[in-house]
Scaffold this motif. Sequence first.
Motif, PDB file in Angstrom:
ATOM      1  N   GLN A 129       7.771 -34.013  27.203  1.00 12.18           N
ATOM      2  CA  GLN A 129       6.661 -33.242  27.761  1.00 12.18           C
ATOM      3  C   GLN A 129       5.581 -32.968  26.715  1.00 12.18           C
ATOM      4  O   GLN A 129       4.390 -33.000  27.015  1.00 12.18           O
ATOM      5  N   THR A 130       6.018 -32.708  25.481  1.00 12.36           N
ATOM      6  CA  THR A 130       5.057 -32.523  24.390  1.00 12.36           C
ATOM      7  C   THR A 130       4.193 -33.769  24.225  1.00 12.36           C
ATOM      8  O   THR A 130       2.963 -33.687  24.121  1.00 12.36           O
ATOM      9  N   ASP A 131       4.837 -34.920  24.229  1.00 14.15           N
ATOM     10  CA  ASP A 131       4.094 -36.179  24.049  1.00 14.15           C
ATOM     11  C   ASP A 131       3.210 -36.494  25.262  1.00 14.15           C
ATOM     12  O   ASP A 131       2.121 -37.058  25.099  1.00 14.15           O
TER      13      ASP A 131
ATOM     14  N   THR B 258       4.768 -22.086  51.059  1.00 15.53           N
ATOM     15  CA  THR B 258       3.928 -22.104  49.869  1.00 15.53           C
ATOM     16  C   THR B 258       4.746 -21.640  48.670  1.00 15.53           C
ATOM     17  O   THR B 258       5.395 -20.601  48.714  1.00 15.53           O
ATOM     18  N   LEU B 259       4.730 -22.444  47.608  1.00 13.51           N
ATOM     19  CA  LEU B 259       5.384 -22.086  46.348  1.00 13.51           C
ATOM     20  C   LEU B 259       4.303 -21.646  45.368  1.00 13.51           C
ATOM     21  O   LEU B 259       3.351 -22.384  45.116  1.00 13.51           O
ATOM     22  N   THR B 260       4.450 -20.432  44.838  1.00 12.38           N
ATOM     23  CA  THR B 260       3.477 -19.910  43.877  1.00 12.38           C
ATOM     24  C   THR B 260       4.069 -19.971  42.472  1.00 12.38           C
ATOM     25  O   THR B 260       5.195 -19.520  42.245  1.00 12.38           O
ATOM     26  N   VAL B 261       3.325 -20.552  41.542  1.00 12.28           N
ATOM     27  CA  VAL B 261       3.791 -20.704  40.166  1.00 12.28           C
ATOM     28  C   VAL B 261       2.769 -20.056  39.227  1.00 12.28           C
ATOM     29  O   VAL B 261       1.573 -20.345  39.311  1.00 12.28           O
ATOM     30  N   GLU B 262       3.266 -19.173  38.365  1.00 15.55           N
ATOM     31  CA  GLU B 262       2.404 -18.542  37.357  1.00 15.55           C
ATOM     32  C   GLU B 262       2.501 -19.354  36.076  1.00 15.55           C
ATOM     33  O   GLU B 262       3.584 -19.516  35.518  1.00 15.55           O
ATOM     34  N   THR B 263       1.371 -19.869  35.605  1.00 14.23           N
ATOM     35  CA  THR B 263       1.393 -20.626  34.349  1.00 14.23           C
ATOM     36  C   THR B 263       0.786 -19.778  33.235  1.00 14.23           C
ATOM     37  O   THR B 263      -0.033 -18.893  33.492  1.00 14.23           O
ATOM     38  N   ARG B 264       1.179 -20.059  32.000  1.00 11.43           N
ATOM     39  CA  ARG B 264       0.683 -19.253  30.884  1.00 11.43           C
ATOM     40  C   ARG B 264      -0.369 -19.973  30.053  1.00 11.43           C
ATOM     41  O   ARG B 264      -1.261 -19.368  29.493  1.00 11.43           O
ATOM     42  N   HIS B 265      -0.215 -21.287  29.965  1.00 15.50           N
ATOM     43  CA  HIS B 265      -1.163 -22.099  29.187  1.00 15.50           C
ATOM     44  C   HIS B 265      -0.881 -23.552  29.517  1.00 15.50           C
ATOM     45  O   HIS B 265      -0.004 -23.852  30.337  1.00 15.50           O
ATOM     46  N   GLU B 266      -1.612 -24.448  28.875  1.00 15.17           N
ATOM     47  CA  GLU B 266      -1.423 -25.874  29.094  1.00 15.17           C
ATOM     48  C   GLU B 266       0.046 -26.254  28.907  1.00 15.17           C
ATOM     49  O   GLU B 266       0.692 -25.795  27.965  1.00 15.17           O
ATOM     50  N   GLY B 267       0.567 -27.094  29.787  1.00 16.18           N
ATOM     51  CA  GLY B 267       1.940 -27.553  29.635  1.00 16.18           C
ATOM     52  C   GLY B 267       2.654 -27.754  30.960  1.00 16.18           C
ATOM     53  O   GLY B 267       2.095 -27.491  32.023  1.00 16.18           O
ATOM     54  N   PHE B 268       3.901 -28.186  30.880  1.00 19.75           N
ATOM     55  CA  PHE B 268       4.700 -28.524  32.056  1.00 19.75           C
ATOM     56  C   PHE B 268       5.648 -27.380  32.446  1.00 19.75           C
ATOM     57  O   PHE B 268       6.336 -26.828  31.592  1.00 19.75           O
ATOM     58  N   THR B 269       5.676 -27.044  33.739  1.00 22.22           N
ATOM     59  CA  THR B 269       6.631 -26.075  34.275  1.00 22.22           C
ATOM     60  C   THR B 269       7.494 -26.794  35.305  1.00 22.22           C
ATOM     61  O   THR B 269       6.973 -27.309  36.304  1.00 22.22           O
ATOM     62  N   GLU B 270       8.809 -26.831  35.075  1.00 21.03           N
ATOM     63  CA  GLU B 270       9.675 -27.532  36.037  1.00 21.03           C
ATOM     64  C   GLU B 270       9.813 -26.717  37.314  1.00 21.03           C
ATOM     65  O   GLU B 270       9.997 -25.491  37.279  1.00 21.03           O
ATOM     66  N   ILE B 271       9.700 -27.382  38.468  1.00 22.13           N
ATOM     67  CA  ILE B 271       9.809 -26.704  39.772  1.00 22.13           C
ATOM     68  C   ILE B 271      10.909 -27.320  40.631  1.00 22.13           C
ATOM     69  O   ILE B 271      10.992 -27.048  41.820  1.00 22.13           O
ATOM     70  N   THR B 272      11.768 -28.148  40.016  1.00 21.50           N
ATOM     71  CA  THR B 272      12.813 -28.841  40.797  1.00 21.50           C
ATOM     72  C   THR B 272      13.702 -27.845  41.543  1.00 21.50           C
ATOM     73  O   THR B 272      14.009 -28.044  42.727  1.00 21.50           O
ATOM     74  N   ARG B 273      14.124 -26.760  40.866  1.00 16.34           N
ATOM     75  CA  ARG B 273      15.023 -25.798  41.504  1.00 16.34           C
ATOM     76  C   ARG B 273      14.341 -25.062  42.648  1.00 16.34           C
ATOM     77  O   ARG B 273      14.938 -24.831  43.696  1.00 16.34           O
TER      78      ARG B 273
ATOM     79  N   ILE C 109       6.237 -36.227  38.274  1.00 13.29           N
ATOM     80  CA  ILE C 109       7.685 -36.437  38.213  1.00 13.29           C
ATOM     81  C   ILE C 109       7.968 -37.105  36.887  1.00 13.29           C
ATOM     82  O   ILE C 109       7.414 -38.174  36.598  1.00 13.29           O
ATOM     83  N   GLN C 110       8.794 -36.459  36.057  1.00 15.72           N
ATOM     84  CA  GLN C 110       9.032 -36.997  34.717  1.00 15.72           C
ATOM     85  C   GLN C 110      10.423 -36.653  34.194  1.00 15.72           C
ATOM     86  O   GLN C 110      11.188 -35.969  34.860  1.00 15.72           O
ATOM     87  N   GLU C 111      10.718 -37.157  33.026  1.00 22.34           N
ATOM     88  CA  GLU C 111      12.025 -36.960  32.409  1.00 22.34           C
ATOM     89  C   GLU C 111      12.301 -35.485  32.152  1.00 22.34           C
ATOM     90  O   GLU C 111      11.447 -34.756  31.641  1.00 22.34           O
ATOM     91  N   ASN C 112      13.521 -35.057  32.512  1.00 26.21           N
ATOM     92  CA  ASN C 112      13.889 -33.661  32.334  1.00 26.21           C
ATOM     93  C   ASN C 112      14.930 -33.453  31.235  1.00 26.21           C
ATOM     94  O   ASN C 112      15.484 -32.363  31.101  1.00 26.21           O
ATOM     95  N   ALA C 113      15.190 -34.504  30.442  1.00 24.53           N
ATOM     96  CA  ALA C 113      16.260 -34.401  29.443  1.00 24.53           C
ATOM     97  C   ALA C 113      15.737 -33.851  28.115  1.00 24.53           C
ATOM     98  O   ALA C 113      16.184 -32.816  27.643  1.00 24.53           O
ATOM     99  N   ASP C 114      14.774 -34.519  27.525  1.00 22.32           N
ATOM    100  CA  ASP C 114      14.284 -34.148  26.196  1.00 22.32           C
ATOM    101  C   ASP C 114      12.903 -33.499  26.310  1.00 22.32           C
ATOM    102  O   ASP C 114      11.939 -34.147  26.703  1.00 22.32           O
ATOM    103  N   PRO C 115      12.778 -32.211  25.950  1.00 18.01           N
ATOM    104  CA  PRO C 115      11.486 -31.525  26.056  1.00 18.01           C
ATOM    105  C   PRO C 115      10.393 -32.161  25.202  1.00 18.01           C
ATOM    106  O   PRO C 115       9.206 -31.956  25.475  1.00 18.01           O
ATOM    107  N   ASP C 116      10.783 -32.946  24.193  1.00 18.11           N
ATOM    108  CA  ASP C 116       9.784 -33.661  23.386  1.00 18.11           C
ATOM    109  C   ASP C 116       8.933 -34.592  24.252  1.00 18.11           C
ATOM    110  O   ASP C 116       7.774 -34.857  23.927  1.00 18.11           O
TER     111      ASP C 116
END
Lengths: 152, 152, 152
Positions: free
Chosen positions: B72-74, B19-34, B63-70
């Motif tokens: 994720q915003t879009d 089990t992987l536990t992830v703490e989120t702070r608000h709406e948005g993307f958190t990368e978990i690849t590592r 699964i999405q692009e990890n190059a430009d953080p923009d």
Amino acid sequence: MSPLSDLRSIAPDTIASATLTVETRHEGFTEITREVADFLRAAGAADGVLLAYLRHTSASLVIQENADPDVQTDLETALVRLAPANAGWVHDTEGPDDMPAHIKAMLTGVSLHVPVIGGRLAIGTWQGLYLAEHRDRPHTREIVLQFIGSKS
Amino acid sequence: MSPLSDLRSIAPDTIASATLTVETRHEGFTEITREVADFLRAAGAADGVLLAYLRHTSASLVIQENADPDVQTDLETALVRLAPANAGWVHDTEGPDDMPAHIKAMLTGVSLHVPVIGGRLAIGTWQGLYLAEHRDRPHTREIVLQFIGSKS
Amino acid sequence: MSPLSDLRSIAPDTIASATLTVETRHEGFTEITREVADFLRAAGAADGVLLAYLRHTSASLVIQENADPDVQTDLETALVRLAPANAGWVHDTEGPDDMPAHIKAMLTGVSLHVPVIGGRLAIGTWQGLYLAEHRDRPHTREIVLQFIGSKS
């Protein structure tokens, strides 16, 4: 503290398959969590993965909240807004609800998996498995259920 | 030339789970690849398939692009446009961000798989695995990771 | 009558993998059902599960109707309406079709599975597997195909 917990391994010794048939009456969500649990029991499943596959293109499989039925009402409303009837679709020979049904199936998908631990679906507290019917009239829907893992 | 290449087979001898536990702070993307790569290493994975399953109905796995953080915003903007708050939803007892969160989770899904080759995720150059939080406030999210395949 | 039928089990003894390369010319659907069937044959697949994974973030994998090509036209139209170009996206350095392509890929997904019975995809009568290209110009797309199950 590592974010990873409860690591464990088993040797996979079985893939069990069965077909689940669901009769739908009209557009909307039908919960299939209990039927899937029945399959796991019949298959003697212990630890592994449950796979579900819907053999249709105008319905879909969705994992969603099973507490408040209003959620399902709103999910349907949302899908109707995203894929409205009579919105200039070219494919209309099967009725005004057909092309929106295909679009809804594309957006929500026909295949999913759920982990199985100790013979039970490792779903969250508020999660249920649903067949989402996107056509207006009754349909007979076939879902292929599979379990990959160890037997109890 | 055949469009099929690199055909090979192994004998599956393990299903590892954690089990992987992830703490989120608000709406948005958190990368978990590592974190997922860490799981594969801890499980001694060689060749097979990584499965990830999110045990919640108001967040999702993407699964999405990890190059430009923009990007994720879009992606977030797009989801807000597709499932706006205060849009006449019946289910509103848990706050105006709750029903849109369920819709976003339905559209993007809570289960996915990635091939594993030589102990590594066989993702594309620009791909990353993300937990997408759809609620406004912090949440603790559980992801069940599984590996089916051969051990190194 | 039980809604569950045809329960059976096999012992999984193989995971086969290969890469399928698809050349796309522009936005639209390319059927890959036959290529996936070729993979199953080359892998000597009997019973189990076919997994497909797309290594890109601006195209996706979709299971949809293979009878009337108008359906694919309408599916594309629906995606353009849900993720229009020039809609105020922040990420625009790769052209006006790039960010909409990422959104379409998020909504339709890059991973799917299909049951395999007797060496054949257990898809419905009207189902086909498609690569959906979301960019305007030609691209070379890689799909990792995997089969978990028994050999014939």
